[in-house]
Design a protein around this motif. Structure first.
Motif, short mmCIF file in Angstrom:
data_model
loop_
_atom_site.label_atom_id
_atom_site.label_comp_id
_atom_site.label_asym_id
_atom_site.label_seq_id
_atom_site.Cartn_x
_atom_site.Cartn_y
_atom_site.Cartn_z
N ALA A 88 27.48 40.63 14.81
CA ALA A 88 27.42 39.46 15.69
C ALA A 88 28.61 38.53 15.52
CB ALA A 88 26.13 38.69 15.43
N ILE A 89 29.36 38.67 14.45
CA ILE A 89 30.43 37.72 14.15
C ILE A 89 31.50 37.61 15.24
CG2 ILE A 89 32.39 37.32 12.58
CD1 ILE A 89 30.57 38.11 10.27
N PRO A 90 32.05 38.71 15.77
CA PRO A 90 33.15 38.54 16.74
C PRO A 90 32.74 37.93 18.07
CG PRO A 90 33.14 40.76 15.80
CD PRO A 90 31.84 40.13 15.45
N GLY A 91 31.54 38.25 18.59
CA GLY A 91 31.24 37.86 19.96
C GLY A 91 30.04 36.97 20.20
N ALA A 92 29.08 36.94 19.28
CA ALA A 92 27.85 36.21 19.54
C ALA A 92 28.05 34.70 19.59
CB ALA A 92 26.80 36.55 18.48
N ALA A 93 29.09 34.22 18.93
CA ALA A 93 29.34 32.78 18.88
C ALA A 93 30.38 32.32 19.90
CB ALA A 93 29.77 32.37 17.47
N LEU A 94 30.69 33.15 20.89
CA LEU A 94 31.70 32.77 21.89
C LEU A 94 31.30 31.49 22.63
CD1 LEU A 94 32.66 36.21 23.51
CD2 LEU A 94 34.12 34.72 22.12
N PHE A 95 30.04 31.42 23.04
CA PHE A 95 29.59 30.23 23.77
C PHE A 95 29.64 29.00 22.88
CE2 PHE A 95 26.43 27.23 25.29
CZ PHE A 95 26.74 27.14 26.64
N CYS A 96 29.23 29.16 21.62
CA CYS A 96 29.27 28.03 20.69
C CYS A 96 30.69 27.49 20.54
CB CYS A 96 28.74 28.46 19.32
SG CYS A 96 26.98 28.86 19.27
N ALA A 97 31.64 28.40 20.38
CA ALA A 97 33.03 27.99 20.21
C ALA A 97 33.55 27.27 21.46
CB ALA A 97 33.90 29.21 19.90
N ASP A 98 33.27 27.83 22.63
CA ASP A 98 33.73 27.20 23.87
C ASP A 98 33.06 25.86 24.10
OD1 ASP A 98 35.35 29.33 24.27
OD2 ASP A 98 34.18 30.25 25.88
N TRP A 99 31.78 25.78 23.76
CA TRP A 99 31.04 24.53 23.96
C TRP A 99 31.55 23.43 23.03
CZ3 TRP A 99 27.79 23.12 27.73
CH2 TRP A 99 27.05 21.94 27.55
N GLU A 100 31.78 23.77 21.78
CA GLU A 100 32.25 22.79 20.82
C GLU A 100 33.67 22.31 21.14
OE1 GLU A 100 30.61 21.28 18.42
OE2 GLU A 100 28.79 22.37 18.97
N ASN A 101 34.48 23.23 21.64
CA ASN A 101 35.88 22.89 21.96
C ASN A 101 36.05 22.32 23.37
OD1 ASN A 101 36.69 23.84 19.45
ND2 ASN A 101 36.96 25.93 20.21
N ARG A 102 34.92 22.23 24.09
CA ARG A 102 34.96 21.74 25.48
C ARG A 102 35.87 22.58 26.36
NH1 ARG A 102 30.29 19.38 25.75
NH2 ARG A 102 30.00 17.81 24.12
N PHE A 103 36.02 23.85 25.98
CA PHE A 103 36.86 24.77 26.75
C PHE A 103 36.07 25.45 27.85
CE2 PHE A 103 38.62 29.10 27.30
CZ PHE A 103 39.89 28.76 27.75
N ILE A 104 34.75 25.36 27.76
CA ILE A 104 33.91 26.15 28.64
C ILE A 104 34.03 25.73 30.10
CG2 ILE A 104 31.89 24.68 28.20
CD1 ILE A 104 30.19 27.23 28.45
N ARG A 105 34.12 24.43 30.37
CA ARG A 105 34.20 23.99 31.76
C ARG A 105 35.51 24.42 32.40
NH1 ARG A 105 30.02 20.84 32.94
NH2 ARG A 105 28.89 19.85 31.22
N PHE A 106 36.59 24.31 31.64
CA PHE A 106 37.88 24.74 32.16
C PHE A 106 37.87 26.24 32.42
CE2 PHE A 106 42.03 26.65 31.09
CZ PHE A 106 42.81 26.10 32.10
N SER A 107 37.27 27.01 31.49
CA SER A 107 37.22 28.46 31.64
C SER A 107 36.36 28.85 32.84
CB SER A 107 36.67 29.09 30.37
OG SER A 107 36.61 30.49 30.48
N ALA A 108 35.22 28.19 33.02
CA ALA A 108 34.33 28.50 34.13
C ALA A 108 34.95 28.13 35.47
CB ALA A 108 33.00 27.79 33.95
N GLN A 109 35.73 27.05 35.49
CA GLN A 109 36.38 26.63 36.73
C GLN A 109 37.45 27.63 37.16
OE1 GLN A 109 37.80 22.69 35.94
NE2 GLN A 109 35.77 21.73 36.17
#
Length: 280
Positions: A88-109
């Motif tokens: 689970a280490i490489p991929g399961a925390a992808l959302f956590c990382a994007d959410w914490e870094n506030r990168f998720i909205r930019f990526s989704a846009q």
């Protein structure tokens, strides 16, 4: 007719653009997971953990013991569920990382919420599968270099391999290992997908990484308590002990069960991710 033709053309062009965007996003996510330090750490860490927990057993082994026997022993070592954690280490925390870094909205846009979710889900599953595949084959390679034969046809401790008896103790022994490893890898991918979905509810990396082991244990215990058919227990499926026919059929059905399990949580993750983005 002219309006219909133009509409079809426009719909086709939109579909092609979306597919190009999807493949670009997926490629970036696969690079982010598979071609990462976390992936190397997970694969090597799982191998180290396997040998550390199995060193006492290996000290009692003789050159007459083959890889089939040792591999079978490894499946019942203490902390054997660690493969779910490392996978689970490489991929399961992808959302956590994007959410914490506030990168998720930019990526989704840049793409869309659906493409973002599906891409992350696929990358999570693939990376988890590959962690187990790389680590397990590395285990076998180390054991072969250690001097243990792949299969000892003359003097062996016979182990019941269920549907894989015919190919296990034969010249097709490495096909047996390939099937067993892929089954275990698909199990890891399915539970990593569950952890990815859970990360949209609890954006804590430690909870996310611990979730596959906890879910595996709870599901296995619950199915035993409900007295469901034992062949569908995660503990039976992940070790290739559930028989659904011959070796090929058993491999396909078992991997199909784990793939379906992962697909359900991929859909749930995509929907949950969309709601999380819309509600902030």
């Amino acid at each position: 007719m002219r309006w219909t033709a133009q509409s079809c053309c426009t719909a086709t062009e939109i579909y092609e653009v979306r597919m190009r965007v999807f493949w670009n996003v997926l490629k970036n996510d696969l690079v982010r997971t598979v071609c990462s330090k976390a992936f190397v750490f997970a694969a090597l860490g799982l191998t180290v953990a396997t040998f550390l927990t199995g060193m006492d057993e290996l000290s009692y082994m003789t050159p007459e013991n083959d890889l089939i026997y040792i591999y079978g022993i490894f499946q019942y070592l203490d902390f054997q569920l660690l493969f779910l954690l490392f996978a689970a280490i490489p991929g399961a925390a992808l959302f956590c990382a994007d959410w914490e870094n506030r990168f998720i909205r930019f990526s989704a846009q840049r793409c869309s919420k659906r493409i973002y979710g599906v891409s992350k889900g696929i990358a999570c599953f693939v990376s988890a599968v590959l962690v187990v595949v790389v680590s397990e084959w590395l285990d076998l390679m180390i054991l072969r270099l250690w001097g243990f034969p792949a299969v000892n046809m003359e003097n062996r401790i016979f182990m019941a391999l269920g549907a894989f008896d015919e190919i296990g103790y034969s010249e097709w022994v490495y096909l047996y290992f390939a099937a067993m490893i892929f089954i275990k890898a698909c199990c890891a991918g399915a539970f990593a997908e569950f952890a990815l979905w859970l990360s949209t509810k609890i954006t804590n990396v430690f909870v996310t990484l611990a979730a596959p082991m906890l879910a595996y244990y709870v599901l296995n215990t619950l199915m035993m308590w409900l007295r469901m058919p034992s062949k569908f227990y995660p503990g039976m499926l992940s070790k290739g002990l559930s028989v659904f026919g011959g070796a090929g059929t058993t491999t396909l059905v078992t991997c199909g069960i784990f793939a379906a399990f992962g697909a359900v949580f991929l859909v749930l993750f995509t929907r949950s991710c969309r709601r999380r983005l819309e509600n902030g």
